[in-house]
Write an enzyme that holds these catalytic residues in place. Structure first.
Site: not given
Ligand code: NDP
Length: 279
Positions: A50, A94, A117
Site C-alpha cells: 500500500k 491494518q 477503508d
C-alpha cells in the site's frame, strides 16, 4: 466453455494511472496514514504494498509501525492526532489487531471523512441505505471489475459467499444498489452448491482453499474469487477451484492477479476521494 479471464492486474494498473493523473491535476498532495500494530508477516507485506502504491500515485504515505505491546489507549491517541492533522486525508488501520485491542473501538475512533477503508459505522450506514460514500476497497474493486468487463448487474442473480463486515456484507450491499437480486450465503447455509448454481454472478469470500467446485457454477456465470489462501506447499490459491471452474464459467478472476490488485487501487481512489471532499 472456456471462461474469459478477468485481468484484475491490468484493470488495477489503469485505475492507479487514473488516480495518479487526478492527483497531479488536483494541485495538492493527498496524505494517507497506514497504521500497523505488531509484526504479522502478511500484514507487513500488505502495508509495504500500500505504501509503495500510494507513493507511485503521488500520495504522501505515512506508515506508522507500532510494537505489538501498544495499548488501545495509545492507539486511540495516535488516531485522534491523525484525525486532527490537516495533511492527512485517509487513515487505515491494518487488521487484524493484536489481542487486547478492540478493533471496533479503533475503527469507530477514525474520523468518518478520513475512513478510507469504509469500515466506520457512519460509512457502513450510508452504504446500507444505498448511498455509498467511502466504500470498503475490496468490494468496490469487484464492482469496478464487473463494470469494466461489461457484466450486467441489473436483474442478475448474485450470490455472495461469506458475510464478513470487510467483504461479504458490503459486497452484497453494492450489488443490491446495482440492482442485482442478492443472496448472502455463509457457514449455516443449507445446500451451498445449489445456492451457488442459481448465481449469474458468484462472489466467493470465505477463506477456504478451492472450496467452490465446477458443479457449483451455472454455465456462463461470472465468478469472482476474493479468497487468498496459502497452501502448505507455498502456493497461493483462491476459494474457487480455478482450472475446473473456468471450463464452466463465462468469466472468472484468477488468484493471484484478480481482486487483490483492485483492493490496493481502490484504496488510492478512496484516499483521493476523501482528499477532494475535505479540501
Ligand atoms: P472472514 O473469515 O471474516 O469471513 C469468512 C466468511 O465465510 C464468513 O461469513 C463465514 O461464515 C463464511 N464461511 C467460512 N467457511 C465457510 C464454509 N465452509 N461454508 C460457507 N461459508 C463459510 O473472511 P474475510 O471476509 O475477511 O475474507 C474472506 C477471504 O477473502 C479470505 O481468504 C481473505 O484472505 C480474502 N480477502 C481478500 C482480499 C483481497 O484483496 N483479495 C481482501 C480481504 C479478504 P460465518 O459468518 O457463518 O462464519
Amino acid at each position: 466453455m472456456t471462461a474469459r479471464l478477468i485481468d484484475g492486474k491490468a484493470v488495477a494498473a489503469t485505475l492507479r494511472a487514473e488516480v495518479a493523473a487526478k492527483v497531479r491535476a488536483a494541485g495538492f498532495t493527498p496524505g494517507l496514514a497506514v497504521i500497523l500494530v505488531g509484526g504479522d508477516p502478511a500484514s507487513s507485506v500488505y502495508v509495504r504494498t500500500k505504501d509503495r502504491a500510494a507513493r507511485e500515485a503521488g500520495i504522501e504515505a505515512r506508515t506508522i509501525r507500532l510494537p505489538a505491546e501498544t495499548t488501545q489507549s495509545d492507539l486511540l491517541g495516535i488516531i485522534q492526532a491523525l484525525n486532527e492533522d490537516p495533511a492527512i486525508d485517509g487513515i487505515l488501520v491494518q487488521l487484524p489487531l493484536p489481542r487486547g485491542i478492540d478493533a471496533q473501538a479503533v475503527i469507530e475512533a477514525i474520523d468518518p471523512a478520513k475512513d478510507v477503508d469504509g469500515f466506520h459505522p457512519v460509512n457502513v450506514g450510508h452504504l446500507a441505505s444505498g448511498r455509498p460514500t467511502l466504500v470498503p476497497c475490496t468490494p468496490l474493486g469487484v464492482m469496478k471489475l464487473l463494470r469494466v468487463m461489461g457484466i450486467e448487474t441489473s436483474g442478475a442473480r448474485a450470490v455472495v459467499l461469506g458475510r464478513s463486515a470487510i467483504v461479504g456484507r458490503p459486497m452484497a450491499s453494492l450489488l443490491l444498489t446495482a440492482d442485482a437480486t442478492v443472496t448472502i450465503a455463509h457457514s449455516r447455509t443449507r445446500d451451498l452448491p445449489a445456492e451457488c448454481r442459481g448465481a449469474d454472478i458468484l462472489v466467493a469470500a470465505v477463506g477456504r482453499p478451492e472450496m467452490v467446485r465446477a458443479d457449483w457454477i451455472k454455465p456462463g456465470a461470472t465468478v469472482i474469487d476474493v479468497g487468498i489462501n496459502r497452501l502448505p506447499d507455498g502456493r497461493l490459491v483462491g476459494d474457487v477451484a480455478f482450472e475446473s471452474c473456468s471450463a464452466v464459467a463465462g468469466a472468472i478472476t484468477p488468484v493471484p492477479g484478480g481482486v487483490g490488485p483492485m483492493t490496493v487501487a481502490c484504496l488510492l481512489e478512496n484516499t483521493l476521494t476523501a482528499a477532494l471532499r475535505r479540501r
